[in-house]
Design an enzyme around this catalytic site. Structure first.
Site, PDB file in Angstrom:
ATOM      1  N   ASN A   7     -13.888  -3.254   1.766  1.00  0.00           N
ATOM      2  CA  ASN A   7     -12.716  -4.122   1.621  1.00  0.00           C
ATOM      3  C   ASN A   7     -12.736  -5.069   2.809  1.00  0.00           C
ATOM      4  O   ASN A   7     -12.404  -4.706   3.931  1.00  0.00           O
ATOM      5  CB  ASN A   7     -11.444  -3.274   1.613  1.00  0.00           C
ATOM      6  CG  ASN A   7     -10.215  -4.101   1.287  1.00  0.00           C
ATOM      7  OD1 ASN A   7     -10.273  -5.342   1.264  1.00  0.00           O
ATOM      8  ND2 ASN A   7      -9.112  -3.437   1.048  1.00  0.00           N
ATOM      9  N   ARG A  88     -13.985  -4.815  -3.015  1.00  0.00           N
ATOM     10  CA  ARG A  88     -12.665  -5.125  -3.565  1.00  0.00           C
ATOM     11  C   ARG A  88     -12.470  -6.640  -3.519  1.00  0.00           C
ATOM     12  O   ARG A  88     -12.663  -7.258  -2.471  1.00  0.00           O
ATOM     13  CB  ARG A  88     -11.594  -4.446  -2.726  1.00  0.00           C
ATOM     14  CG  ARG A  88     -10.216  -4.879  -3.139  1.00  0.00           C
ATOM     15  CD  ARG A  88      -9.139  -4.185  -2.350  1.00  0.00           C
ATOM     16  NE  ARG A  88      -7.859  -4.603  -2.858  1.00  0.00           N
ATOM     17  CZ  ARG A  88      -6.894  -5.138  -2.114  1.00  0.00           C
ATOM     18  NH1 ARG A  88      -7.058  -5.300  -0.818  1.00  0.00           N
ATOM     19  NH2 ARG A  88      -5.755  -5.498  -2.660  1.00  0.00           N
ATOM     20  N   HIS A 176      -3.200  -5.337  -7.679  1.00  0.00           N
ATOM     21  CA  HIS A 176      -3.166  -3.858  -7.606  1.00  0.00           C
ATOM     22  C   HIS A 176      -3.693  -3.223  -8.898  1.00  0.00           C
ATOM     23  O   HIS A 176      -3.399  -2.064  -9.179  1.00  0.00           O
ATOM     24  CB  HIS A 176      -1.724  -3.314  -7.411  1.00  0.00           C
ATOM     25  CG  HIS A 176      -1.174  -3.479  -6.039  1.00  0.00           C
ATOM     26  ND1 HIS A 176       0.177  -3.443  -5.792  1.00  0.00           N
ATOM     27  CD2 HIS A 176      -1.763  -3.656  -4.849  1.00  0.00           C
ATOM     28  CE1 HIS A 176       0.403  -3.605  -4.505  1.00  0.00           C
ATOM     29  NE2 HIS A 176      -0.771  -3.745  -3.909  1.00  0.00           N
ATOM     30  N   ARG A 235       6.936  -9.041   1.985  1.00  0.00           N
ATOM     31  CA  ARG A 235       7.055 -10.122   0.994  1.00  0.00           C
ATOM     32  C   ARG A 235       8.425 -10.090   0.300  1.00  0.00           C
ATOM     33  O   ARG A 235       8.953  -9.011   0.046  1.00  0.00           O
ATOM     34  CB  ARG A 235       5.980  -9.993  -0.094  1.00  0.00           C
ATOM     35  CG  ARG A 235       4.568 -10.133   0.418  1.00  0.00           C
ATOM     36  CD  ARG A 235       3.580 -10.257  -0.746  1.00  0.00           C
ATOM     37  NE  ARG A 235       2.221 -10.104  -0.271  1.00  0.00           N
ATOM     38  CZ  ARG A 235       1.415  -9.104  -0.632  1.00  0.00           C
ATOM     39  NH1 ARG A 235       1.807  -8.176  -1.482  1.00  0.00           N
ATOM     40  NH2 ARG A 235       0.188  -9.034  -0.146  1.00  0.00           N
ATOM     41  N   GLU A 378      -7.856   3.995  -4.446  1.00  0.00           N
ATOM     42  CA  GLU A 378      -8.488   2.750  -4.877  1.00  0.00           C
ATOM     43  C   GLU A 378      -9.986   2.759  -4.580  1.00  0.00           C
ATOM     44  O   GLU A 378     -10.774   2.211  -5.342  1.00  0.00           O
ATOM     45  CB  GLU A 378      -7.789   1.561  -4.225  1.00  0.00           C
ATOM     46  CG  GLU A 378      -6.399   1.372  -4.839  1.00  0.00           C
ATOM     47  CD  GLU A 378      -5.534   0.345  -4.132  1.00  0.00           C
ATOM     48  OE1 GLU A 378      -5.634  -0.828  -4.496  1.00  0.00           O
ATOM     49  OE2 GLU A 378      -4.774   0.725  -3.229  1.00  0.00           O
TER      50      GLU A 378
END
Ligand code: ADP
Length: 390
Positions: A7, A88, A176, A235, A378
């Site tokens: 990632n 990713r 996601h 956010r 993930e």
């Protein structure tokens, strides 16, 4: 057999060597503060952590150091049976509905998508370019948007001028997706049924909800970018876009300042000063009114999504909590589930409070909806998807 999952962020590279069959994480690590005067590398293998503090000028130097650590500290990547490197990638636009082996064409498309993923894709590309040079196994891009590629048009379409939308590729892409796909499949396996109407609540620092019918995503809360939807760590989630016009006109804020305000200084952080849900709960317990209100806003938003997705699906069989907050914060789960009691949702208070790394059902047998807590993974999902495409 193993897959190295990478990632790559703008100033960091996180990695994990995963066995896609058993789910075992064999080694993991992190290169951080790339390009800054003081860099840091951490490599974990066999219960030991190797720390290196040295400047890491760019991603190339960082990944070379990681390979050196695999050679010197272990495990040796060849002996560990490395079959692929899985990357990713946040934004796959309209091009990818599943993972893709990276060749020049795929790399070019990820580059083309930079305007839609300006915070993420350039950073992923840095890792991808270097990894393609350094590893002689296939590199695979696994897209956060892929699971939502085939959202029904009614969910993916914004009510904006069609020509503008077409020209600038404005639609809801979601994000996601790797986690939502992993969790909804796991639930299907756990309950032994695939004809399910599911809501998945991925509540981490970033947070999103998806509605999944018979294994296919039919709606999700993140949109053109991960900014839309739930109240997140930093956010805003949903906000009237006119707030942008207003702040630009009245406060003279630039687009970049607004981007930073909405993506990095809002959400729980904007409301309480902390983006960490643990701190927010601590403050709330001490009677901090901003924190109490922030939790109410957070739950109100979640509740609205659960209600609207239940309506969209024409019912709800399963509600699943995952990610940092969803897996660990029994109080957050309780606060939402109590608001769902009028709809026949019943949970076992003791089971809800258990801390565990195991997937588990926390609803009572007579609940109208099965409620689960399922840890997301993930990296494992990326490793599995990489193996599927090669
Ligand atoms: P991301 O992957 O999006 O960075 P995570 O899924 O790791 O985030 O989730 C991070 C969030 O989980 C943080 O807000 C953190 O406070 C929260 N979290 C972790 N453990 C707990 C806990 N025990 N109680 C409440 N919140 C928790």
């Amino acid at each position: 057999m193993t897959v190295l999952v990478i990632n790559s962020g703008s100033s960091s590279i996180k990695y994990q060597l995963v066995n896609p069959e058993t789910g075992e994480s064999i080694a993991s690590g992190l290169v951080e503060r790339i390009g800054e005067p003081e860099g840091h590398i951490e490599h974990n293998y066999n219960g030991t952590t190797t720390d290196i503090n040295e400047p890491v000028p760019d991603h190339g130097v960082g990944l070379r150091e990681v390979i050196r650590l695999f050679n010197e500290v272990g495990p040796n990547l060849d002996e560990a049976g490395i079959k692929a490197v899985g990357h990713r990638v946040v934004q796959g636009g309209k091009h990818f509905d599943k993972a893709a082996v990276i060749d020049d064409r795929v790399e070019g498309l990820i580059e083309e998508l930079i305007p839609l993923g300006p915070l993420h894709n350039p950073a992923h590309l840095k890792g991808i370019k270097v990894a393609r040079e350094l590893f002689d196994v296939p590199n695979v891009a696994v897209f956060d948007t892929a699971f939502f590629q085939h959202l029904p048009a009614e969910a993916a379409t914004y009510a904006i001028d069609r020509e503008v939308a077409e020209k600038y590729q404005i639609r809801r892409y979601g994000a996601h997706g790797t986690s939502h796909q992993f969790i909804s499949r796991k639930v299907t396996e756990m309950l032994g049924r695939d004809d399910l109407k599911q809501i998945v609540l991925h509540l981490g620092n970033g947070a999103s909800v998806s509605a999944v019918v018979n294994g296919e995503a039919v709606d999700t809360s993140m949109g053109l970018t991960p900014l839309e939807g739930l109240v997140m760590g930093t956010r805003t989630g949903d906000i009237d876009p006119a707030a942008v016009f207003h702040l630009a006109r009245q406060a003279g804020m630039s687009i970049d300042e607004l981007d930073t305000l909405f993506n990095k200084q809002s959400g729980l952080k904007g409301l309480t000063g902390s983006n960490d849900m643990r701190s927010v709960w601590e403050m709330a317990h001490e009677g901090n009114e901003n924190a109490i209100e922030a939790l109410e806003v957070y739950i109100h938003r979640l509740l609205k999504y659960v209600g609207s997705y239940t309506a969209v699906m024409g019912g709800l069989d399963v509600l699943t909590f995952t990610a940092g907050v969803g897996e660990n914060s029994w109080e957050t789960r309780k606060m939402l589930l109590d608001r769902l009691a009028p709809f026949g949702v019943k949970y076992d208070a003791d089971k809800n409070m258990v801390r565990s790394k195991e997937p588990r059902v926390i609803s009572t047998p007579d609940s109208a909806v099965t409620v689960l807590v399922v840890p997301t993974n993930e990296e494992l999902s990326i490793a599995q998807q990489a193996m599927e495409v090669i």
